[in-house]
Design an enzyme around this catalytic site. Structure first.
Site, PDB file in Angstrom:
ATOM      1  N   ALA A 177     -16.437 -47.650  -3.599  1.00  0.00           N
ATOM      2  CA  ALA A 177     -17.905 -47.763  -3.596  1.00  0.00           C
ATOM      3  C   ALA A 177     -18.591 -46.548  -4.225  1.00  0.00           C
ATOM      4  CB  ALA A 177     -18.417 -47.988  -2.170  1.00  0.00           C
ATOM      5  N   ARG A 178     -17.884 -45.881  -5.132  1.00  0.00           N
ATOM      6  CA  ARG A 178     -18.436 -44.711  -5.854  1.00  0.00           C
ATOM      7  C   ARG A 178     -18.725 -43.513  -4.947  1.00  0.00           C
ATOM      8  NH1 ARG A 178     -16.563 -47.680  -9.140  1.00  0.00           N
ATOM      9  NH2 ARG A 178     -17.557 -48.436 -11.050  1.00  0.00           N
TER      10      ARG A 178
END
Ligand SMILES: Cc1cc2nc3c(=O)[nH]c(=O)nc-3n(C[C@H](O)[C@H](O)[C@H](O)COP(=O)(O)O)c2cc1C
Length: 198
Positions: A177-178
């Site tokens: 999710a970065r």
């Protein structure tokens, strides 16, 4: 296409207090993981505030810094002579890791360049001798002809090593999710390690 990075994580307790040893560990990991050209790094130089970058190979790593070899009269060589501040960046795709290093470059001793040049395959020596790296040339045939006529393969003065003496490092591990993990080392030799926002 959106790739999720889920292979690993990084906390401050995973990191060696010495960033050179940490980089050496990650290079070993990249080699063991079968990364292609694990020692390839993108080298950024800058002249008049205009950056340029290209890949080079890391050929030596020790407490004095990171060594790469090139043509001193190439674009990068001329830029480094005017502005010795430089940055390199490694990316190991399979390990989902990035390392950036910033610092100042110095030419390595002539003896060190001689020793490395002597260790290279003859064809690489010949290419370094005949190639006016980064200059416009008329065609490939002239280069190949010049290469076929070389008999003396001693190191030319225009070719040698630079050592990047680091003043900052950043180790990056991709996460889902970065929300990646990033740690910066600064203020060496008593390095301070801080987590950066992804
Ligand atoms: C994976 C890879 C490794 C490279 N390693 C070197 C190197 O160690 N030294 C070098 O001079 N050029 C190397 N090159 C070529 C450079 O990227 C570049 O084309 C060349 O040095 C000229 O750059 P310049 O015009 O900015 O000086 C490499 C290219 C690649 C793709």
């Amino acid at each position: 296409m959106r790739i999720e990075y889920t292979r690993d994580s990084l906390t401050v307790s995973d990191l060696d207090p010495d960033p050179i040893l940490q980089l050496a560990q990650w290079l070993d990991d990249a080699t063991s993981a079968g990364e292609i050209e694990p020692s390839a790094m993108c080298l950024a130089t800058s002249l008049d505030g205009r950056p340029s970058c290209r890949m080079v190979l890391l050929r030596d790593l020790n407490r004095w810094g990171l060594v790469f070899y090139t043509n001193y009269l190439s674009r990068k060589g001329l830029e480094l002579e005017v502005n010795p501040h430089a940055s390199v960046c490694f990316w190991w795709r399979g390990l989902e890791r990035q390392v950036r290093v910033e610092g100042t470059v110095y030419r390595v001793d002539e003896e060190e360049s001689d020793a490395y040049f002597a260790s290279r395959p003859r064809e690489s020596q010949v290419s370094s001798i005949v190639s006016p790296q980064s200059q416009v040339i008329a065609n490939r045939e002239d280069l190949e002809l010049a290469a076929s006529q070389i008999t003396d393969t001693s190191r030319p003065e225009h070719w040698g090593g630079y050592r990047l003496k680091p003043d900052a490092f950043e180790f990056w591990q991709g996460r889902a999710a970065r929300l990646h993990d990033r740690f910066r080392y600064s203020g060496g030799p008593a390095w301070v390690i801080e987590r950066l926002a992804p």
